[in-house]
Design a protein around this motif. Structure first.
Motif, short mmCIF file in Angstrom:
data_model
loop_
_atom_site.label_atom_id
_atom_site.label_comp_id
_atom_site.label_asym_id
_atom_site.label_seq_id
_atom_site.Cartn_x
_atom_site.Cartn_y
_atom_site.Cartn_z
N ALA A 215 0.86 -1.18 0.00
CA ALA A 215 0.00 0.00 0.00
C ALA A 215 0.90 1.23 0.00
O ALA A 215 1.90 1.29 0.71
CB ALA A 215 -0.90 0.01 1.22
N GLY A 216 0.54 2.23 -0.79
CA GLY A 216 1.28 3.48 -0.81
C GLY A 216 2.32 3.56 -1.90
O GLY A 216 2.73 2.56 -2.47
N ALA A 217 2.74 4.80 -2.16
CA ALA A 217 3.81 5.04 -3.12
C ALA A 217 5.15 4.90 -2.42
O ALA A 217 5.33 5.36 -1.29
CB ALA A 217 3.67 6.45 -3.69
N ARG B 14 -9.33 0.47 -1.75
CA ARG B 14 -9.46 0.10 -3.16
C ARG B 14 -8.80 -1.26 -3.43
O ARG B 14 -9.38 -2.11 -4.11
CB ARG B 14 -8.84 1.17 -4.04
CG ARG B 14 -9.00 0.90 -5.54
CD ARG B 14 -8.52 2.07 -6.38
NE ARG B 14 -7.07 2.25 -6.30
CZ ARG B 14 -6.48 3.25 -5.68
NH1 ARG B 14 -7.22 4.18 -5.07
NH2 ARG B 14 -5.17 3.36 -5.66
N LEU B 15 -7.61 -1.46 -2.90
CA LEU B 15 -6.91 -2.71 -3.14
C LEU B 15 -7.66 -3.90 -2.56
O LEU B 15 -7.76 -4.96 -3.19
CB LEU B 15 -5.50 -2.66 -2.52
CG LEU B 15 -4.47 -1.76 -3.21
CD1 LEU B 15 -3.17 -1.78 -2.42
CD2 LEU B 15 -4.25 -2.18 -4.65
N ALA C 24 -9.21 0.78 7.06
CA ALA C 24 -9.77 0.93 5.72
C ALA C 24 -9.74 -0.36 4.92
O ALA C 24 -10.55 -0.55 4.02
CB ALA C 24 -9.00 2.02 4.96
N ALA C 25 -8.82 -1.23 5.27
CA ALA C 25 -8.66 -2.48 4.49
C ALA C 25 -9.66 -3.54 4.93
O ALA C 25 -9.95 -3.67 6.12
CB ALA C 25 -7.24 -3.00 4.65
N ASN C 26 -10.13 -4.31 3.98
CA ASN C 26 -11.03 -5.43 4.27
C ASN C 26 -10.32 -6.76 4.11
O ASN C 26 -10.96 -7.81 4.01
CB ASN C 26 -12.26 -5.38 3.36
CG ASN C 26 -13.15 -4.20 3.68
OD1 ASN C 26 -13.40 -3.90 4.85
ND2 ASN C 26 -13.60 -3.51 2.65
N VAL C 27 -8.98 -6.70 4.04
CA VAL C 27 -8.14 -7.89 3.98
C VAL C 27 -7.06 -7.73 5.04
O VAL C 27 -6.86 -6.64 5.58
CB VAL C 27 -7.50 -8.05 2.57
CG1 VAL C 27 -8.56 -8.35 1.53
CG2 VAL C 27 -6.69 -6.81 2.20
N PRO C 28 -6.33 -8.80 5.38
CA PRO C 28 -5.29 -8.70 6.41
C PRO C 28 -4.19 -7.71 6.03
O PRO C 28 -3.85 -7.54 4.87
CB PRO C 28 -4.74 -10.13 6.48
CG PRO C 28 -5.84 -10.99 5.98
CD PRO C 28 -6.53 -10.19 4.92
N LEU C 29 -3.63 -7.07 7.06
CA LEU C 29 -2.56 -6.08 6.88
C LEU C 29 -1.27 -6.63 7.48
O LEU C 29 -1.21 -6.97 8.66
CB LEU C 29 -2.93 -4.76 7.56
CG LEU C 29 -1.84 -3.68 7.59
CD1 LEU C 29 -1.54 -3.20 6.17
CD2 LEU C 29 -2.27 -2.51 8.47
#
Length: 230
Positions: free
Chosen positions: A111-113, A134-135, A166-171
């Motif tokens: 995630a991120g630039a 989004r990802l 914000a993520a709906n998947v594991p971080l």
């Protein structure tokens, strides 16, 4: 949910040349996840390491450190050839599409630039939250990777919390994790897990047993930091 620890057999964004030797001397049955990078490894060593880990009942993560388009494409093919369990790389829609139909390998983009070598994170909390959302809604993305300790502009805890919410998947938190306080913050932010490489391997040349001792300590800290710890 228990906090997961991924042992990176890497230093300075490269797979260590003695990765197999270090792995074979490792004696921590509790460790379930190992990782290495495409840079610094050769296909034969990578194959032997992946097979050894799978034989021991461990999962294998391949991180694609070559961020060029050609490097990412070659790294994805390497992941398929090796049969690793997870592949981490810069976000590429074509990679997500390729792994969307694979039931064995999960795709976890950053995630991120990011820029430079070693990579530095260049995104704000708002940008990270937007991209993580989004990802995680994209077919073929099984998890998201964040490098909050590879930047100095924002509080790493803020970056982790915003991205995790914000993520709906594991971080997965990667890069620069070194101490108990960070592990506690990672767990509290809601991350799935974290990686550690050089900080766990630094003393291996002087004391080969140090890797087992350090990994055992990291596993203990991970259990203590987990939200479900009693």
């Amino acid at each position: 949910m228990a906090l997961n620890f991924v042992l990176m057999l890497t230093e300075q964004d490269r797979t260590i040349p003695d990765a197999i030797d270090v792995y074979e001397k490792l004696s921590v049955d509790e460790l379930r996840l190992i990782a290495f990078k495409d840079v610094g490894t050769d296909p034969h060593m990578a194959k032997d390491l992946t097979e050894a880990a799978h034989t021991d009942g461990r999962s294998v993560l391949l991180e694609l450190a070559d961020t060029s388009d050609a490097g990412q494409e070659a790294g994805c093919q390497l992941a398929l050839d090796l049969g690793v369990d997870r592949v981490v790389g810069t976000w590429r829609p074509s990679a997500a599409a390729a792994f969307a139909g694979n039931d064995s390998i999960e795709y976890w983009p950053f995630a991120g630039a990011m820029s430079g070598s070693p990579l530095v994170l260049d995104s704000s909390p708002d940008e990270l939250a937007t991209q993580a959302q989004r990802l995680s809604a994209t077919d073929g993305v099984a998890g998201v990777v964040l490098m909050p300790y590879r930047q100095t502009s924002y509080d790493p805890v803020l970056l982790m919390k915003r991205t995790a919410s914000a993520a709906n998947v594991p971080l997965l938190i990667a890069g620069g994790v070194r101490d108990a306080a960070q592990i506690t913050d990672i767990a509290a932010a809601g991350a799935w897990g974290f990686t550690m490489g050089g900080a766990a391997l630094a003393q291996r040349h002087d004391d080969p047993a140090s890797v087992t001792q350090r990994v055992s300590e990291i596993m203990r800290l991970s259990r203590q930091a987990s939200p479900d710890a009693s």
